[in-house]
Design a protein around this motif. Structure first.
Motif, PDB file in Angstrom:
ATOM      1  N   GLY A   1      39.716  17.454   1.059  1.00  0.00           N
ATOM      2  CA  GLY A   1      39.699  18.451  -0.364  1.00  0.00           C
ATOM      3  C   GLY A   1      39.940  17.563  -1.553  1.00  0.00           C
ATOM      4  N   GLU A   2      40.883  16.634  -1.498  1.00  0.00           N
ATOM      5  CA  GLU A   2      41.139  15.831  -2.611  1.00  0.00           C
ATOM      6  C   GLU A   2      40.015  14.683  -2.748  1.00  0.00           C
ATOM      7  OE1 GLU A   2      43.761  16.112  -4.514  1.00  0.00           O
ATOM      8  OE2 GLU A   2      45.288  17.122  -3.411  1.00  0.00           O
ATOM      9  N   ALA A   3      39.334  14.349  -1.740  1.00  0.00           N
ATOM     10  CA  ALA A   3      38.277  13.391  -1.654  1.00  0.00           C
ATOM     11  C   ALA A   3      37.174  14.137  -2.309  1.00  0.00           C
ATOM     12  CB  ALA A   3      38.005  12.950  -0.304  1.00  0.00           C
ATOM     13  N   SER A   4      36.905  15.299  -1.921  1.00  0.00           N
ATOM     14  CA  SER A   4      35.681  15.864  -2.748  1.00  0.00           C
ATOM     15  C   SER A   4      35.782  16.238  -4.017  1.00  0.00           C
ATOM     16  CB  SER A   4      35.367  17.068  -1.798  1.00  0.00           C
ATOM     17  OG  SER A   4      36.220  18.516  -2.359  1.00  0.00           O
ATOM     18  N   LEU A   5      37.171  16.560  -4.423  1.00  0.00           N
ATOM     19  CA  LEU A   5      37.161  16.961  -5.851  1.00  0.00           C
ATOM     20  C   LEU A   5      37.370  15.672  -6.453  1.00  0.00           C
ATOM     21  CD1 LEU A   5      40.013  19.640  -5.518  1.00  0.00           C
ATOM     22  CD2 LEU A   5      37.648  20.064  -6.325  1.00  0.00           C
ATOM     23  N   GLY A   6      37.378  14.615  -5.954  1.00  0.00           N
ATOM     24  CA  GLY A   6      37.514  13.061  -6.942  1.00  0.00           C
ATOM     25  C   GLY A   6      39.086  12.927  -7.350  1.00  0.00           C
ATOM     26  N   THR A   7      39.922  13.646  -6.649  1.00  0.00           N
ATOM     27  CA  THR A   7      41.367  13.598  -7.208  1.00  0.00           C
ATOM     28  C   THR A   7      42.096  12.740  -6.319  1.00  0.00           C
ATOM     29  OG1 THR A   7      41.850  15.390  -6.023  1.00  0.00           O
ATOM     30  CG2 THR A   7      41.599  15.768  -8.496  1.00  0.00           C
ATOM     31  N   LEU A   8      41.479  11.981  -5.143  1.00  0.00           N
ATOM     32  CA  LEU A   8      42.133  11.364  -4.211  1.00  0.00           C
ATOM     33  C   LEU A   8      42.628   9.906  -4.901  1.00  0.00           C
ATOM     34  CD1 LEU A   8      43.144  11.215  -1.244  1.00  0.00           C
ATOM     35  CD2 LEU A   8      41.047  10.393  -0.718  1.00  0.00           C
ATOM     36  N   ARG A   9      41.405   9.499  -5.579  1.00  0.00           N
ATOM     37  CA  ARG A   9      41.795   7.880  -6.179  1.00  0.00           C
ATOM     38  C   ARG A   9      42.982   7.892  -7.041  1.00  0.00           C
ATOM     39  NH1 ARG A   9      35.987   6.759  -8.678  1.00  0.00           N
ATOM     40  NH2 ARG A   9      35.470   8.055  -6.919  1.00  0.00           N
ATOM     41  N   TYR A  10      43.253   9.080  -7.870  1.00  0.00           N
ATOM     42  CA  TYR A  10      44.453   8.933  -8.623  1.00  0.00           C
ATOM     43  C   TYR A  10      45.707   9.263  -7.994  1.00  0.00           C
ATOM     44  CZ  TYR A  10      40.351   9.808 -11.767  1.00  0.00           C
ATOM     45  OH  TYR A  10      39.155   9.713 -12.316  1.00  0.00           O
TER      46      TYR A  10
END
Lengths: 284, 370
Positions: A103-112
């Motif tokens: 979920g985080e990966a798809s939202l692009g929030t994982l890297r943060y």
């Protein structure tokens, strides 16, 4: 319950801050509340249906314990758990666990969320703790909604155990909490599998579906007697074993077996998720 | 590259460790111990001298008789198949039961089913049977004269085998061994551990080759002489076809409340008055066997290859009409045969039933000679 978990005393350490933010995000999502509401609807539907039907269910009719509901409202929660263990609980747990990383990966929030390799391990722990907290919340929702609606619609009194002995209301509440604890523990292995699958993909729906399908496959395998050598190793094998807590005296054997099995699943899939997640290229 | 490899290391090590742990655990279950050597007669005498009269434990029973898998509705305890269904149900699959025993007249057995339980409680003369699945209880008050008979049943086996002479267990064991020696070889096997207790293994091997039974092995607790497990292995097989064993045992006296039973509110209670001393509560109407025209059984042969023959009368049509029997048996010349790893049953077309731990050919021969 959910609110208790959110206001856990937060130490200044970053891990606890991350955990409390994870829990508050999880339990503030509309999807989480929708799933908990759907779970709470199961005991309410059962209780209302039994209350409105003209003839009380006969012994041995319908799901286990259904005939006891009319005599004692406290059985509504147990009946609802029996009904929701094969599908509804794995479904909701699969959604939460499958969403953790993907979920985080798809939202692009994982890297943060990630600073370094140590950050990744911490994030895995926090994500898993969030999924485990949802397991507890889901089980307790079914149990509490069942107890409340049962107490509202049916008489409440001493509870008949499977052995034919009766126990007072107070002890039956303890037994109900033990059953809820047992079911929560039962779902931890599935959560770990969901966490691992979630690290494999960036499509959260795929991870959720794969986790739910696995839970169904495990139960189908468990019902094939030709594979009985495999049964003790399936994470769903002891799911209905919570009935051992409703015997007199309590049989703790299946609780121990279940806990050991789930711990093994958590360790194996936790290690797999670690291997996958710390080597994963999340920045591109 | 090396760092990647290192990070996958836990994913390799953890499953390996868990697998190894499970293997070690499994091998410990069948661990061998070294007990002082005893002869078969000495081990038999230990059983006779056994003074265990209180225990609580868990029994596990497994059957692998090679019978076809039965639909659970047909064999379930609450099913309409009655005693036959319940008996068949015990012969297939596995069961766990908890047993509580206090003296000769207080006993409770709990058969632990999935989400259900069946209880049998005996407290002095009060006998209760309870099934949680259909919330039904049966109450039986045993006749007063029966209780003392039961009480001494265990103790008087030696008196019964030798009327007028009471021997010590050691003497009885010697004589018993001599008596069964022509048909059976009795040996002491390897020492084992059952339910965490070290035990001698008594192995009974039939001398005849005309039987399906390969061997019977009994684990005898090395301290108390209490039999801890019984396993029957079919000829030519390694795994027991039938096994009942304690998985956990505690020799302290169970609390008295364990033997007190009051039917729960809402349960259907049936009162049974036993007018026959040997009335089996489950068979419904006592004496139903005579109503159905079942005759007295005759036994041909002796020992391990004995065949029991019984004219069935009316019951034969009931049996042959049952779809369950259709499913279990296959047709043969003159009747239908049920074959399992240990027992063969032949229902002849002229209404007789033959049962024996023998191959079907012997049953057919026994049926033909009459």
């Amino acid at each position: 319950m959910p609110s208790d978990l959110v206001v856990r005393p937060a130490r200044p350490a970053a891990g606890w801050a991350l955990l409390s933010s994870e829990l508050s995000v999880l339990f503030r999502r509309r999807r989480t509340w929708a799933m908990l509401a759907a779970l709470a609807a199961i005991p309410i539907l059962i209780a209302v249906a039994v209350r409105l039907s003209s003839s009380p269910p006969a012994a041995g009719e319908g799901p286990p314990f259904l005939d006891r509901v009319t005599q004692n409202g406290l059985f509504v929660g147990i009946t609802a758990l029996v009904v929701s263990i094969p599908l509804f609980l794995p479904l909701t747990v699969g959604v939460v666990a499958g969403d953790t990383i993907a979920g985080e990966a798809s939202l692009g929030t994982l890297r943060y969320l990630l600073v370094g390799p140590a950050g990744r391990v911490r994030l895995l722990f926090v994500k898993y703790a969030g999924a485990a907290a949802f397991c507890l919340a889901a089980t307790m929702t079914v149990m509490l909604a069942g107890a409340l609606i049962g107490a509202a619609l049916f008489p409440v009194g001493p509870v008949t155990l499977l052995s034919g002995d009766t126990v007072a209301v107070a002890e039956s509440a303890v037994r109900a909490l033990l059953v809820a604890a047992y079911v929560t523990v039962s779902l931890l292995g599935l959560s770990a599998i969901g966490l691992f699958i979630s690290t494999l993909t960036e499509v959260p729906v795929g991870a959720m579906a794969a986790t739910i399908v696995l839970s169904v496959v495990a139960q189908v395998l468990d019902s094939l007697s030709q594979l009985d050598w495999l049964h003790p190793w399936l994470f769903s094998h002891y799911w209905l074993g919570f009935a051992d807590l409703l015997r007199q005296p309590i049989s703790w054997a299946s609780f121990g077996d279940n806990a050991a099995l789930q711990a093994a699943y958590v360790l194996v899939f936790g290690a797999l998720a670690y291997g996958r997640f710390v080597t994963k290229d999340v920045l591109t | 590259m090396t760092r990647t490899w290192q990070r996958w290391l836990p994913a390799l090590v953890v499953p390996t460790l868990i697998g190894a742990g499970a293997l070690v655990n499994a091998s410990q279950a069948g661990a061998t111990v070294d007990l002082p050597d005893r002869t078969a007669a000495q081990v038999l005498a230990m059983i006779g001298e056994s003074s265990v009269d209180a225990l609580s434990g868990t029994l596990e029973q497994t059957s692998d008789l090679g019978l076809p898998e039965l639909p659970t509705e047909a064999t379930g305890a609450g099913g309409g198949t009655g005693t036959g269904g319940a008996a068949l149900e015990l012969l297939t699959g596995s069961h766990t039961a908890r047993v509580y025993l206090d003296g000769p007249s207080r006993l409770r057995v709990q058969v632990l089913d999935t989400l259900a339980e069946r209880d049998a409680i005996r407290n002095e003369r009060e006998i209760w049977l309870y099934s949680s699945a259909d919330n039904a209880a049966t109450h039986i008050v045993a006749p007063a004269d029966q209780a003392p008979a039961d009480e001494s049943a265990d103790r008087t086996t030696d008196e019964q085998t030798m009327p007028g002479h009471v021997g010590t267990p050691a003497e009885v064991a010697e004589e018993l061994l001599a008596a069964i020696d022509p048909s059976t070889r009795v040996t002491v096997g390897t020492d084992t551990v059952v339910a965490g207790r070290s035990a001698y293994e008594l192995v009974l091997t039939p001398r005849t080759t005309q039987t399906l039974v390969g061997s019977v092995s009994i684990a005898v607790d090395s301290e108390t002489g209490l039999p801890l497990s019984v396993a029957v292995t079919a000829r030519g097989q390694d795994e027991p076809a039938f096994r009942i064993a304690f998985t956990q045992i505690d020799l302290s006296t169970p609390p008295a409340a364990r033997f007190e039973f009051t039917p729960p509110p809402g349960a259907t209670v049936t009162e049974l008055v036993p007018d026959l001393p040997s009335a089996i509560p489950e068979s419904g109407i006592p004496g139903s066997t005579t109503l159905l025209g079942i005759g007295r059984p005759t036994v041909s042969g002796s020992g391990w290859d004995a065949v029991v023959e019984m004219p069935l009368g009316l019951a034969a049509t009931v049996l042959t009409d049952s779809p369950l029997l259709e499913q279990l048996t296959h047709a043969t010349a003159g009747g239908r045969v049920l074959e399992s790893a240990l027992i063969t049953v032949l229902v002849t077309d002229d209404g007789r039933i033959l049962v024996g731990p023998v191959p079907p050919e012997r049953l057919l021969a026994a049926a033909g000679t009459r």
